[in-house]
Design an enzyme around this catalytic site. Structure first.
Site, mmCIF file in Angstrom:
data_model
loop_
_atom_site.group_PDB
_atom_site.id
_atom_site.type_symbol
_atom_site.label_atom_id
_atom_site.label_comp_id
_atom_site.label_asym_id
_atom_site.label_seq_id
_atom_site.Cartn_x
_atom_site.Cartn_y
_atom_site.Cartn_z
ATOM 1 N N GLY A 89 0.819 -1.208 0.000
ATOM 2 C CA GLY A 89 0.000 0.000 0.000
ATOM 3 C C GLY A 89 0.848 1.251 0.000
ATOM 4 C CB SER A 90 0.066 4.646 1.232
ATOM 5 O OG SER A 90 -1.076 4.810 0.419
ATOM 6 C CB THR A 91 4.377 1.526 3.580
ATOM 7 O OG1 THR A 91 4.173 0.276 2.916
ATOM 8 C CG2 THR A 91 3.437 1.621 4.780
#
Length: 488
Positions: free
Chosen positions: A216-218
């Protein structure tokens, strides 16, 4: 000698010769193969005839041995706080074999390693019983317990590294198991093993090393690093040319932002509020091949990362089209990462662009506590320059101070981080994964800890699942434990 006797003598001679050839073949050529066969109980009996050496954390053993009742195997393995440490130790079972450190360092632990030959030889003259050596780990007991307690009943994992050396400080996977429960070979051990093996929660799986998830956004910090390294962005506070709505390249599909103000947002602002559109656009401008190069410098697509336990390879697709690359640049599509991998990404950024090889064994000791082998920290790669690492640090600190990662704030300490909520399942119908990556700084600007946390499943309602709400508090607890132990 008459003819019949001569024939009998020749025949008997041939039999003796065949017997000698067969005996020498078994004793010298096939000896090792026969000695290691599962059916050879004498080997197993000898293996469990003495107490194993111990796995050590901060000077204290987290393993032991106990006398086995009603068995020709004299000793069996025991574990102190087994569920807490099993992701590190693995298990050693009389009936079901061994895994992880128990397997990889079996020679040292049993005393059979060639490097312990001198100790065994001396023991023959002194009459001392054969003993196993010790495996001394890099683990921080306070950090391990903080991660385990903070994860609680949630299904997930946490990994903490020392960015300066690559030493693993915590390695937790939940739900966990107690290796003591099946260390023997009784009916009770068999029952415990079957229950674990057939568990829907996959308790025997080490989620920290051997499970991959969409990050995801990591993953946006990797995309940011690629944009900086490839000159797509030079000023992290300058507006980008990203449109909102953003259309995936080569398609008519609109990429949804869950944050406002993403149109032409700067890289710094886009990371703070987690704009999908900006990072998909940056990934497209960097190009797939350059995204692959940067991801691989961080450790992606490497199936030989050993800690010494081998981790599954994290993946950044080398063959996808432009739309797939744009989605992968925000941690979706085919992108997949282990918690260890995302801890490595964070550690490299925190360590001014230098990625150190992760490891969890500090040294191996003889029964007399002499050092047989000591690990020396090794640089693995340079995913980004020191200047660009400083820019990314500034961006990640902004996420914690003023953005989506505020739940990871630690009073009086500089903390950088990034949240992530990764969709998965057909049509994204399954519960999302909650991620958080972070690091904390010492007063001198160095970082003693980098953390990655993923929560695979939770009892929380779907709309309440987020990296900030579920994963960040776990990371904060681990960072606080490391900082406190360093002061002590």
């Amino acid at each position: 000698m008459n003819k019949p006797l001569r024939r009998i003598s020749i025949f008997c001679g041939l039999l003796v010769l065949a017997l000698l050839v067969r005996t020498n073949w078994l004793q010298y050529v096939k000896a090792e193969e026969l000695s290691t066969r599962k059916e050879n109980r004498r080997v197993q009996i000898a293996q469990y005839a003495t107490e194993r050496g111990n796995i050590i954390v901060e000077g204290n053993p987290i393993t032991g041995s106990a006398v086995t009742d009603g068995s020709d195997y004299k000793f069996k393995r025991t574990y102190l706080d087994g569920p807490l440490w099993s992701p590190v130790t693995g298990y050693a079972s009389q009936a079901f074999g061994s895994t992880q450190l128990e397997s990889l360092e079996d020679g040292i632990l049993t005393g059979n390693d060639d490097r312990l030959f001198f100790d065994r030889t001396i023991g023959m003259f002194t009459g001392e019983k054969k003993q196993g050596g010790n495996v001394v780990t890099t683990l921080n007991s306070a950090a391990q317990k903080a991660a385990f307690d903070a994860l609680g009943t949630k299904k997930g994992a946490a990994v903490a590294l020392d960015p300066r050396t690559g030493a693993i400080l915590a390695l937790v996977s939940t739900p966990s198991y107690d290796p003591t429960s099946f260390a023997g070979n009784s009916k009770a051990d068999e029952k415990a093993w079957v229950e674990l093996k057939d568990s829907e929660d996959k308790k025997l799986v080490n989620r920290a090393l051997r499970e991959t998830y969409p990050p995801g956004s990591t993953f946006k910090v990797v995309t940011a690093a690629a944009a900086l390294e490839n000159g797509v962005v030079t000023d992290i506070n300058a507006p980008t040319d990203t449109l909102d709505p953003y259309i995936l390249p080569g398609t008519k599909t609109e990429l949804i932002n869950h944050a406002s103000g993403c149109g032409k947002a700067s890289l710094n602002e886009a990371l703070r509020v987690s704009c999908n559109s900006v990072f998909a656009n940056m990934g497209d401008k960097v190009t797939r091949d350059n995204m692959v190069k940067t991801a691989e410098k961080f450790g992606f697509n490497n199936d030989k990362i050993d800690t010494p336990v081998r981790a599954f390879a994290s993946v950044y697709d080398k063959t996808m089209g432009k739309d797939g690359n744009a989605l992968s640049s925000i941690g979706q599509f085919n992108t997949a990462a282990t918690p260890l991998q995302m801890a490595m990404v964070t550690a490299a950024i925190a360590n001014d662009g230098k990625l150190m090889k992760p490891y969890m064994v500090n040294q191996l000791e003889s029964p007399g506590l002499d050092v047989i082998e000591k690990h020396e920290p090794q640089e693995m790669s340079r995913p980004l320059s020191a200047d660009n690492a400083k820019k990314l640090q500034e961006m990640m600190v902004n996420v914690v101070d003023k953005g989506t990662g505020s739940t990871a704030k630690i009073r009086g300490t500089v903390v950088g981080g990034k949240t992530g909520t990764a969709q998965h399942g057909e049509g994204n119908k399954k519960r999302p994964y909650a991620w958080f990556i972070s690091y904390a700084e010492n007063p001198d600007g160095s970082s003693p800890v980098a953390v990655a946390v993923v929560i695979e499943d939770s009892s929380a309602d779907r709309e309440d699942i987020s990296g900030a709400g579920l994963a960040a508090p776990v990371a904060k607890a681990v960072m606080e434990a490391v900082l406190k132990s360093n002061k002590g």
